[in-house]
Design a protein around this motif. Structure first.
Motif, PDB file in Angstrom:
ATOM      1  N   LEU A  23      -1.817   8.713  44.137  1.00 13.89           N
ATOM      2  CA  LEU A  23      -1.961   7.268  44.328  1.00 13.89           C
ATOM      3  C   LEU A  23      -2.419   6.578  43.046  1.00 13.89           C
ATOM      4  O   LEU A  23      -1.955   5.485  42.715  1.00 13.89           O
ATOM      5  N   ILE A  24      -3.296   7.239  42.313  1.00 13.82           N
ATOM      6  CA  ILE A  24      -3.814   6.663  41.073  1.00 13.82           C
ATOM      7  C   ILE A  24      -2.745   6.694  39.984  1.00 13.82           C
ATOM      8  O   ILE A  24      -2.506   5.693  39.307  1.00 13.82           O
ATOM      9  N   LEU A  25      -2.077   7.838  39.813  1.00 12.96           N
ATOM     10  CA  LEU A  25      -1.071   7.958  38.762  1.00 12.96           C
ATOM     11  C   LEU A  25       0.130   7.046  38.997  1.00 12.96           C
ATOM     12  O   LEU A  25       0.744   6.567  38.049  1.00 12.96           O
ATOM     13  N   ARG A  26       0.469   6.798  40.250  1.00 19.70           N
ATOM     14  CA  ARG A  26       1.586   5.892  40.561  1.00 19.70           C
ATOM     15  C   ARG A  26       1.200   4.425  40.473  1.00 19.70           C
ATOM     16  O   ARG A  26       2.038   3.543  40.615  1.00 19.70           O
ATOM     17  N   VAL A  78      -6.366   5.551  33.779  1.00 24.77           N
ATOM     18  CA  VAL A  78      -5.798   6.886  33.548  1.00 24.77           C
ATOM     19  C   VAL A  78      -4.559   6.855  32.657  1.00 24.77           C
ATOM     20  O   VAL A  78      -3.783   7.804  32.656  1.00 24.77           O
ATOM     21  N   THR A  79      -4.407   5.796  31.882  1.00 23.09           N
ATOM     22  CA  THR A  79      -3.225   5.672  31.037  1.00 23.09           C
ATOM     23  C   THR A  79      -3.075   6.881  30.116  1.00 23.09           C
ATOM     24  O   THR A  79      -2.013   7.501  30.057  1.00 23.09           O
ATOM     25  N   ALA A  80      -4.141   7.232  29.409  1.00 28.24           N
ATOM     26  CA  ALA A  80      -4.088   8.374  28.483  1.00 28.24           C
ATOM     27  C   ALA A  80      -3.913   9.680  29.250  1.00 28.24           C
ATOM     28  O   ALA A  80      -3.144  10.556  28.837  1.00 28.24           O
ATOM     29  N   LEU A  81      -4.612   9.812  30.370  1.00 26.83           N
ATOM     30  CA  LEU A  81      -4.503  11.017  31.188  1.00 26.83           C
ATOM     31  C   LEU A  81      -3.088  11.176  31.732  1.00 26.83           C
ATOM     32  O   LEU A  81      -2.522  12.274  31.722  1.00 26.83           O
ATOM     33  N   ALA A  82      -2.491  10.089  32.189  1.00 30.44           N
ATOM     34  CA  ALA A  82      -1.128  10.128  32.727  1.00 30.44           C
ATOM     35  C   ALA A  82      -0.141  10.540  31.645  1.00 30.44           C
ATOM     36  O   ALA A  82       0.757  11.356  31.894  1.00 30.44           O
ATOM     37  N   GLU A  83      -0.295  10.003  30.443  1.00 26.30           N
ATOM     38  CA  GLU A  83       0.602  10.362  29.343  1.00 26.30           C
ATOM     39  C   GLU A  83       0.434  11.830  28.956  1.00 26.30           C
ATOM     40  O   GLU A  83       1.409  12.531  28.691  1.00 26.30           O
TER      41      GLU A  83
END
Length: 125
Positions: A23-26, A78-83
């Motif tokens: 849910l967070i990553l999307r 979580v932009t950096a984490l997602a990348e």
């Protein structure tokens, strides 16, 4: 929002953490959104609050959420984490494709699999 699969071999706290990660990553739960309280989520899912707390602790350790003393838990940026996860996944895919190529799997076979997965994903969303 969150459901438990009682047939799964994954512990409840891992299922909860994984669902929130998705849910967070999307972007369904944007940064700085307050997470549900441990007590309310435990009541909603009819499970022990300690299980929810364990899931939230895991999410915090992984950088998905942060806690504010006395106020609750919030979604982290979580932009950096997602990348980072995206790059890691692409690297794994590249390794698998290379291994499969060595086993004789053709590009056309891979494309069929990819098309099938994306068609399936479109109907599930």
């Amino acid at each position: 929002m969150i459901t438990i699969d009682y047939q799964s071999k994954l512990p409840f706290y891992e299922q909860i953490a994984q669902r929130f990660q998705t849910l967070i990553l999307r972007g369904i739960l944007p940064p700085d959104t307050q997470m549900p309280s441990v007590r309310s989520l435990a009541m909603e899912l009819s499970i022990n609050p300690n299980t929810i707390q364990k899931a939230f602790s895991l999410l915090e350790q992984q950088g998905y959420i942060y806690s504010v003393k006395g106020r609750g838990n919030y979604v982290a940026d979580v932009t950096a984490l997602a990348e980072q996860k995206r790059q890691s996944l692409l690297k794994e895919a590249e390794q698998l494709l290379s291994y499969g190529k060595g086993l004789g799997i053709t590009r056309a076979e891979y494309i069929k699999v990819i098309d099938r997965l994306y068609e399936k994903g479109d109907s599930d969303d």
